[in-house]
Design a protein around this motif. Structure first.
Motif, PDB file in Angstrom:
ATOM      1  N   HIS A 168       0.830  -1.211   0.000  1.00 52.03           N
ATOM      2  CA  HIS A 168       0.000   0.000   0.000  1.00 52.03           C
ATOM      3  C   HIS A 168       0.861   1.256   0.000  1.00 52.03           C
ATOM      4  CE1 HIS A 168       1.106   0.323   4.292  1.00 52.03           C
ATOM      5  NE2 HIS A 168       1.040  -1.006   4.251  1.00 52.03           N
ATOM      6  N   HIS A 175      -2.142   3.632   5.689  1.00 48.09           N
ATOM      7  CA  HIS A 175      -2.512   2.958   4.444  1.00 48.09           C
ATOM      8  C   HIS A 175      -3.121   3.981   3.489  1.00 48.09           C
ATOM      9  CE1 HIS A 175      -2.441  -0.539   7.227  1.00 48.09           C
ATOM     10  NE2 HIS A 175      -1.915  -1.132   6.173  1.00 48.09           N
ATOM     11  N   GLU A 179      -2.942   0.476  -3.907  1.00 49.27           N
ATOM     12  CA  GLU A 179      -2.672  -0.884  -3.445  1.00 49.27           C
ATOM     13  C   GLU A 179      -1.498  -1.441  -4.250  1.00 49.27           C
ATOM     14  OE1 GLU A 179      -6.165  -3.312  -3.652  1.00 49.27           O
ATOM     15  OE2 GLU A 179      -6.924  -2.533  -1.746  1.00 49.27           O
TER      16      GLU A 179
END
Length: 248
Positions: A168, A175, A179
């Motif tokens: 990530h 995060h 991705e």
């Protein structure tokens, strides 16, 4: 949305990453038969807080500890406990630190005493796949180049990449987008641009890619019961290539 960092932001992320790397190093040095995973967690937390930082994972989504400590068939998100590490265990430690509003994130798998040849080979292959992925993370490349590098190498070794969990972006949030899967097709996906900061983290099972999550909502194990390994660095994409930020 992918956030491109300024020079000042990259410096701050770099500071958080250095603390994360130092915390991981200290935690790894504590891995030995007889110590509990909770004791390792306390060591990591004490170091991070002593540096004026906070553990990124503590309380994140309700996680109850400062580090994820995963033993043998536990792939990721192991909750530190009274479990005493045994000779021959392999212990994955994932740790992050938040400093001046920015996060660093890294992980590695450590041997407790003498481990089996099978375990050692799995650890070495997983770590090598991380560096192959970092090498693929050139400016102008794509996310698929990273995943393809991991998948191609790992599957050639007879192992399987975990698909349920991915790497990530990292920055003001632990995060962020994008991705970063450990599988994929080269030349596909989000383009890598200078100013991006991402965590690349191969999670590799000795047998089969399937995993299951325990009722605690965190502990994730290989469905096959086989060993698993986990290595991670936070890197910055620069005009001159990828730069590893999580260096102790």
């Amino acid at each position: 949305m992918v956030v491109l960092k300024t020079t000042q932001e990259l410096q701050k992320i770099g500071e958080a990453c250095r603390l994360s790397a130092q915390a991981l190093k200290i935690g790894g040095e504590a891995v030995e038969p007889g110590i509990t995973t909770r004791e390792i967690d306390h060591i990591i937390k004490k170091f991070i807080t002593s540096q004026g930082a906070t553990p990124s994972f503590l309380g994140y989504g309700g996680f109850p500890a400062s580090a994820c400590i995963s033993v043998n068939d536990v792939v990721i998100h192991g909750i530190p406990s009274s479990y005493k590490i045994q000779e021959g265990d392999i212990v994955s430690i994932d740790v992050g630190a938040c400093y001046n509003g920015y996060h660093g994130d890294n992980a590695a798998t450590f041997a407790a005493g003498k481990v089996s040849d099978e375990a050692l080979r799995l650890m070495q292959a997983t770590e090598k796949s991380l560096y192959l992925a970092i090498e693929a993370a050139q400016p102008g490349a794509r996310i698929g180049d990273i995943g393809s590098a991991v998948q191609t190498y790992i599957e050639a070794q007879g192992y399987a990449v975990v698909r349920k969990f991915v790497g990530h972006g990292v920055g003001a949030k632990l995060h962020e987008d994008p991705e970063v899967p450990n599988y994929g097709t080269a030349g596909h996906g989000v383009r890598l641009l200078p100013g991006m900061t991402i965590a690349i983290e191969p999670m590799v099972n000795a047998v089969g890619s399937d995993v299951k999550v325990f009722a605690d909502g965190w502990t994730t194990v290989t469905r096959s019961g086989s060993l698993a390994a986990h290595f991670e660095h936070t890197i910055a994409i620069t005009e001159n290539g990828p730069v590893i930020l999580t260096k102790a």
